[in-house]
Design a protein around this motif. Structure first.
Motif, short mmCIF file in Angstrom:
data_model
loop_
_atom_site.label_atom_id
_atom_site.label_comp_id
_atom_site.label_asym_id
_atom_site.label_seq_id
_atom_site.Cartn_x
_atom_site.Cartn_y
_atom_site.Cartn_z
N GLU A 55 0.82 -1.20 0.00
CA GLU A 55 0.00 0.00 0.00
C GLU A 55 0.87 1.26 0.00
N ILE A 56 0.47 2.21 -0.87
CA ILE A 56 1.18 3.49 -0.95
C ILE A 56 0.49 4.47 -0.01
N ASN A 57 1.23 5.12 0.87
CA ASN A 57 0.65 6.12 1.75
C ASN A 57 1.57 7.32 1.81
N LYS A 58 1.07 8.36 2.45
CA LYS A 58 1.81 9.63 2.47
C LYS A 58 3.13 9.51 3.21
N LYS A 59 3.14 8.79 4.33
CA LYS A 59 4.38 8.65 5.09
C LYS A 59 5.47 7.98 4.25
N GLN A 60 5.09 6.95 3.51
CA GLN A 60 6.06 6.29 2.65
C GLN A 60 6.56 7.24 1.57
N CYS A 61 5.65 8.00 0.97
CA CYS A 61 6.05 8.95 -0.08
C CYS A 61 7.05 9.98 0.45
N TYR A 62 6.78 10.51 1.65
CA TYR A 62 7.70 11.48 2.24
C TYR A 62 9.06 10.84 2.53
N HIS A 117 10.39 8.23 0.95
CA HIS A 117 11.07 8.01 -0.33
C HIS A 117 11.66 9.32 -0.85
#
Length: 350
Positions: free
Chosen positions: A2-9, A11
């Protein structure tokens, strides 16, 4: 995954770290002139292309290769995936550098012989490792954080369940002593009623005392289900229409306690069990590798079945904490028929 905001930040932070490290490296080895050259026109197309290939490989590894190889403990597949990622890196760089950029500049970075597939891929393998290594480490970090969160949630749920159990156990000895007294008084004159009281006592004792652990032998869970069904048969007498079937060898295989009763209880609580044209169905299949339970029943018009709810969500969280993704749990309602499927392996994911 699952892609979420915390992961995006996170990365984005990794990408910026890699870029800043490269810029700092330029300053260390080439001084301020080489460092400032990165911010002048024309752009350093070669570096942009390398970043594009690196972060493409990074994304493919993090979102596809790692979850479907390392996430399932398939290390050989991961090694194959690494080779696949190196090829991806080489193809992305080749397309951008030796095809598209060549159209604009008329110059190749690699001479003709070195542009052949095997040599070009091998030569770029050292550059591909950076994206693969960073994304794999980040994947392990998120897996560790997710597991810690899952364990924490499981502990909270366990503490809540334990508190709820303690509240429900007000003087249980009084209840059992009373039932035993009824059994003693009736066993001679009314043995059938005494037998029913004994099964009720066994059912309550199992829930109150024995099933307090995370796992129980499958044989005891099956006996508990059969006692539960037996008491409902006594309640409905000849108006209960239920097909119950167990296939396979039931022994002391460890299974999560009080999981299967969730589905049986829902049939009696929300389903229609008095329709002879469509009896409710409970089918349990036991093999050497797994146990599965399938149920089907008519839904009362007054009932609103749903695949959500506190009980179902708690069950999903508990199964995920124990088996990770290595289980099947399905709810489905088609017209007036509600079906469930639960399939659990006997080997627990570590």
């Amino acid at each position: 995954m699952e892609i979420n905001k915390k992961q995006c930040y996170f990365h984005l932070a990794v990408v910026l770290t890699i870029v800043l490290m490269d810029l700092f490296s330029d300053y260390v080895y080439g001084g301020s002139e080489r460092f400032l050259g990165n911010f002048q026109l024309s752009l350093n197309y070669m570096r942009v292309i390398m970043y594009t290939a690196t972060f493409t490989t990074y994304a493919v590894n993090f979102y596809f290769v790692c979850p479907y190889t390392l996430g399932k403990k398939h290390y050989v597949r991961f090694a194959i995936g690494v080779v696949f990622l190196i090829v991806i890196f080489g193809r992305v760089r080749y397309l951008l550098e030796e095809v598209l950029l060549f159209e604009f500049t008329g110059k190749h970075n690699y001479f003709e012989e070195s542009r052949k597939f095997l040599f070009y891929t091998f030569d770029n393998s050292i550059y591909a490792i950076k994206g693969i290594l960073y994304s794999t480490l980040v994947y392990f970090f998120f897996e560790y954080a997710t597991n810690q969160h899952r364990i924490h949630k499981l502990e909270l749920d366990y503490n809540k369940a334990e508190l709820s159990l303690l509240k429900s156990q007000l003087e249980p000895h009084f209840l059992f002593n009373t039932l035993n007294a009824f059994y003693t008084d009736l066993v001679d004159d009314k043995p059938e009623i005494a037998k029913d009281i004994l099964r009720l006592c066994q059912l309550l004792r199992y829930v109150t005392y024995e099933a307090g652990t995370d796992f129980m032998p499958l044989s005891k869970e099956i006996n508990f289900i059969e006692d539960y069904i037996y008491l409902h048969r006594k309640r409905f007498e000849d108006t209960l229409f239920l097909e119950y079937d167990v296939t396979g060898i039931v022994s002391d295989q460890p299974v999560p306690s009080l999981v299967f009763i969730h589905f049986v209880e829902n049939i009696f609580k929300h389903g229609v069990v008095t329709n002879s044209a469509f009896p409710a169905k409970i089918s349990i299949i036991v093999t050497d590798e797994f146990i599965s339970m399938e149920t089907a029943n008519l839904v009362s018009v007054a009932e609103q079945y749903s695949a959500s709810g506190i009980g179902k969500e708690n069950l999903k969280r508990r199964l995920s904490a124990i088996f990770k993704q290595d289980y099947i749990l399905q709810y489905d309602q088609s017209n007036d028929i509600f079906t469930t499927i639960l399939k659990l392996p006997f080997k627990i994911k570590s």
